[in-house]
Design a protein around this motif. Structure first.
Motif, PDB file in Angstrom:
ATOM      1  N   UNK A  77       0.817  -1.217   0.000  1.00  0.00           N
ATOM      2  CA  UNK A  77       0.000   0.000   0.000  1.00  0.00           C
ATOM      3  C   UNK A  77       0.850   1.266   0.000  1.00  0.00           C
ATOM      4  N   UNK A  78       2.134   1.144   0.355  1.00  0.00           N
ATOM      5  CA  UNK A  78       3.001   2.325   0.291  1.00  0.00           C
ATOM      6  C   UNK A  78       3.117   2.837  -1.136  1.00  0.00           C
ATOM      7  N   UNK A  79       2.885   1.939  -2.110  1.00  0.00           N
ATOM      8  CA  UNK A  79       2.907   2.383  -3.512  1.00  0.00           C
ATOM      9  C   UNK A  79       1.772   3.362  -3.776  1.00  0.00           C
ATOM     10  N   UNK A  80       0.588   3.108  -3.179  1.00  0.00           N
ATOM     11  CA  UNK A  80      -0.526   4.026  -3.355  1.00  0.00           C
ATOM     12  C   UNK A  80      -0.220   5.386  -2.752  1.00  0.00           C
ATOM     13  N   UNK A  81       0.505   5.385  -1.636  1.00  0.00           N
ATOM     14  CA  UNK A  81       0.761   6.633  -0.924  1.00  0.00           C
ATOM     15  C   UNK A  81       1.711   7.563  -1.670  1.00  0.00           C
ATOM     16  N   UNK A  82       2.288   7.107  -2.748  1.00  0.00           N
ATOM     17  CA  UNK A  82       3.163   7.973  -3.538  1.00  0.00           C
ATOM     18  C   UNK A  82       2.388   9.009  -4.340  1.00  0.00           C
ATOM     19  N   UNK A  83       1.115   8.724  -4.577  1.00  0.00           N
ATOM     20  CA  UNK A  83       0.303   9.587  -5.431  1.00  0.00           C
ATOM     21  C   UNK A  83      -0.842  10.181  -4.627  1.00  0.00           C
ATOM     22  N   UNK A  84      -1.269  11.340  -5.051  1.00  0.00           N
ATOM     23  CA  UNK A  84      -2.366  12.007  -4.351  1.00  0.00           C
ATOM     24  C   UNK A  84      -3.646  11.189  -4.468  1.00  0.00           C
ATOM     25  N   UNK A  85      -3.950  10.709  -5.682  1.00  0.00           N
ATOM     26  CA  UNK A  85      -5.134   9.891  -5.864  1.00  0.00           C
ATOM     27  C   UNK A  85      -4.999   8.573  -5.102  1.00  0.00           C
ATOM     28  N   UNK A  86      -3.760   8.053  -5.029  1.00  0.00           N
ATOM     29  CA  UNK A  86      -3.530   6.812  -4.313  1.00  0.00           C
ATOM     30  C   UNK A  86      -3.779   6.960  -2.828  1.00  0.00           C
ATOM     31  N   UNK A  87      -3.370   8.097  -2.266  1.00  0.00           N
ATOM     32  CA  UNK A  87      -3.624   8.327  -0.839  1.00  0.00           C
ATOM     33  C   UNK A  87      -5.112   8.420  -0.560  1.00  0.00           C
ATOM     34  N   UNK A  88      -5.855   9.044  -1.486  1.00  0.00           N
ATOM     35  CA  UNK A  88      -7.306   9.126  -1.310  1.00  0.00           C
ATOM     36  C   UNK A  88      -7.940   7.739  -1.376  1.00  0.00           C
ATOM     37  N   UNK A  89      -7.472   6.920  -2.317  1.00  0.00           N
ATOM     38  CA  UNK A  89      -7.990   5.551  -2.436  1.00  0.00           C
ATOM     39  C   UNK A  89      -7.661   4.747  -1.185  1.00  0.00           C
ATOM     40  N   UNK A  90      -6.410   4.861  -0.729  1.00  0.00           N
ATOM     41  CA  UNK A  90      -5.979   4.119   0.457  1.00  0.00           C
ATOM     42  C   UNK A  90      -6.796   4.538   1.676  1.00  0.00           C
ATOM     43  N   UNK A  91      -7.021   5.826   1.829  1.00  0.00           N
ATOM     44  CA  UNK A  91      -7.800   6.316   2.960  1.00  0.00           C
ATOM     45  C   UNK A  91      -9.238   5.806   2.889  1.00  0.00           C
ATOM     46  N   UNK A  92      -9.819   5.804   1.697  1.00  0.00           N
ATOM     47  CA  UNK A  92     -11.181   5.296   1.553  1.00  0.00           C
ATOM     48  C   UNK A  92     -11.293   3.825   1.879  1.00  0.00           C
ATOM     49  N   UNK A  93     -10.287   3.046   1.470  1.00  0.00           N
ATOM     50  CA  UNK A  93     -10.294   1.614   1.763  1.00  0.00           C
ATOM     51  C   UNK A  93     -10.172   1.382   3.264  1.00  0.00           C
ATOM     52  N   UNK A  94      -9.265   2.107   3.893  1.00  0.00           N
ATOM     53  CA  UNK A  94      -9.098   1.958   5.337  1.00  0.00           C
ATOM     54  C   UNK A  94     -10.375   2.320   6.090  1.00  0.00           C
ATOM     55  N   UNK A  95     -11.054   3.369   5.659  1.00  0.00           N
ATOM     56  CA  UNK A  95     -12.303   3.752   6.312  1.00  0.00           C
ATOM     57  C   UNK A  95     -13.355   2.665   6.156  1.00  0.00           C
ATOM     58  N   UNK A  96     -13.398   2.054   4.967  1.00  0.00           N
ATOM     59  CA  UNK A  96     -14.361   0.972   4.736  1.00  0.00           C
ATOM     60  C   UNK A  96     -14.060  -0.229   5.614  1.00  0.00           C
ATOM     61  N   UNK A  97     -12.771  -0.530   5.776  1.00  0.00           N
ATOM     62  CA  UNK A  97     -12.384  -1.663   6.624  1.00  0.00           C
ATOM     63  C   UNK A  97     -12.738  -1.385   8.080  1.00  0.00           C
ATOM     64  N   UNK A  98     -12.525  -0.147   8.541  1.00  0.00           N
ATOM     65  CA  UNK A  98     -12.843   0.202   9.919  1.00  0.00           C
ATOM     66  C   UNK A  98     -14.335   0.050  10.198  1.00  0.00           C
ATOM     67  N   UNK A  99     -15.169   0.397   9.227  1.00  0.00           N
ATOM     68  CA  UNK A  99     -16.609   0.290   9.414  1.00  0.00           C
ATOM     69  C   UNK A  99     -17.060  -1.164   9.417  1.00  0.00           C
ATOM     70  N   UNK A 100     -16.438  -1.978   8.558  1.00  0.00           N
ATOM     71  CA  UNK A 100     -16.858  -3.375   8.431  1.00  0.00           C
ATOM     72  C   UNK A 100     -16.226  -4.275   9.472  1.00  0.00           C
ATOM     73  N   UNK A 101     -15.092  -3.852  10.036  1.00  0.00           N
ATOM     74  CA  UNK A 101     -14.387  -4.688  10.998  1.00  0.00           C
ATOM     75  C   UNK A 101     -13.193  -5.364  10.362  1.00  0.00           C
ATOM     76  N   UNK A 102     -12.171  -5.639  11.185  1.00  0.00           N
ATOM     77  CA  UNK A 102     -10.916  -6.177  10.684  1.00  0.00           C
ATOM     78  C   UNK A 102     -10.806  -7.691  10.829  1.00  0.00           C
TER      79      UNK A 102
END
Length: 235
Positions: A77-102
């Motif tokens: 996922x550090x590859x996503x964090x290199x790009x602005x759009x990637x950071x937004x995608x990564x943040x959205x995925x993490x938020x979805x995981x937090x809501x659904x449970x790990x």
């Protein structure tokens, strides 16, 4: 719908659907459901093959699932964090995981994809938990096939029963699918809330009561403080 429009959709619907369904697991705002339902509507009109519409949706679902799963399991996922759009995608995925449970389950890989944003959360959580690849592929494939049958069937039935234009049948099917997804999401949320409540009640019931002498000791200590102060203030 005129013949030229049908011909254009017939040529483009499958490759576009494949790409959008793959990308949808990274960005759930993609209109993958609409395209899959639209392919079912086109199949009912005979402009595309029903089997190809199902195969396209299921293949795109499995490929997208595998890509997101490997991204999180291999900790890329550090590859996503290199790009602005990637950071937004990564943040959205993490938020979805937090809501659904790990704590994913294999059944969740099938069921969660019918909820809004559930596919992303379930697959990412499976990668974070490092579920074994072979059973993951099996359950993801089953979930993708069932998801494809559900959405393509919605488009097919909507077009057959209403006789609306393709786009109207697709929107109607999407509305029905969204409503069903929200009902399922509400059911899971209520179930999770009940489980949390039972956990808290169980924790309260097994908590040992305070020893009776401790309260008296505490009160005695509380009273001894002012008496000591009075002794110090005497001449």
């Amino acid at each position: 719908m005129d013949l030229s429009t049908i011909a254009e959709w017939s040529l483009m619907i499958h490759p576009v659907t494949l790409l959008v369904v793959i990308a949808d697991v990274f960005a759930p705002i993609m209109p993958s459901e609409f395209l899959v339902i639209a392919s079912g509507s086109l199949a009912s009109e005979g402009s595309v093959l029903l089997s190809i519409a199902l195969l396209t949706a299921a293949t795109g679902s499995l490929l997208g699932d595998l890509a997101l799963y490997l991204l999180f399991r291999k900790k890329l996922t550090h590859w996503l964090d290199r790009f602005r759009w990637g950071r937004a995608v990564h943040r959205g995925i993490r938020n979805a995981v937090e809501k659904a449970g790990k704590s994913p389950t294999y059944a969740g890989l099938v069921a969660l994809r019918f909820l809004p944003g559930g596919r992303t959360a379930g697959i990412a959580a499976a990668g974070i938990a490092e579920l074994p690849l072979r059973p993951f592929l099996g359950f993801a494939a089953v979930g993708g096939v069932l998801w494809s049958i559900w959405l393509v069937g919605l488009g097919y039935i909507s077009d057959v029963t209403t006789g609306f234009p393709m786009w109207a049948s697709a929107l109607l099917g999407m509305g029905v699918g969204t409503l069903v997804g929200l009902i399922i999401a509400a059911f899971f949320a209520l179930k999770q809330r009940r489980e949390v409540r039972k956990t808290h009640e169980h924790a309260d019931s097994v908590q040992p009561p305070a020893a009776p002498g401790s309260a008296r000791t505490a009160r005695g200590e509380h009273r001894s403080v002012p008496s000591a102060d009075r002794d110090e203030q005497r001449p």
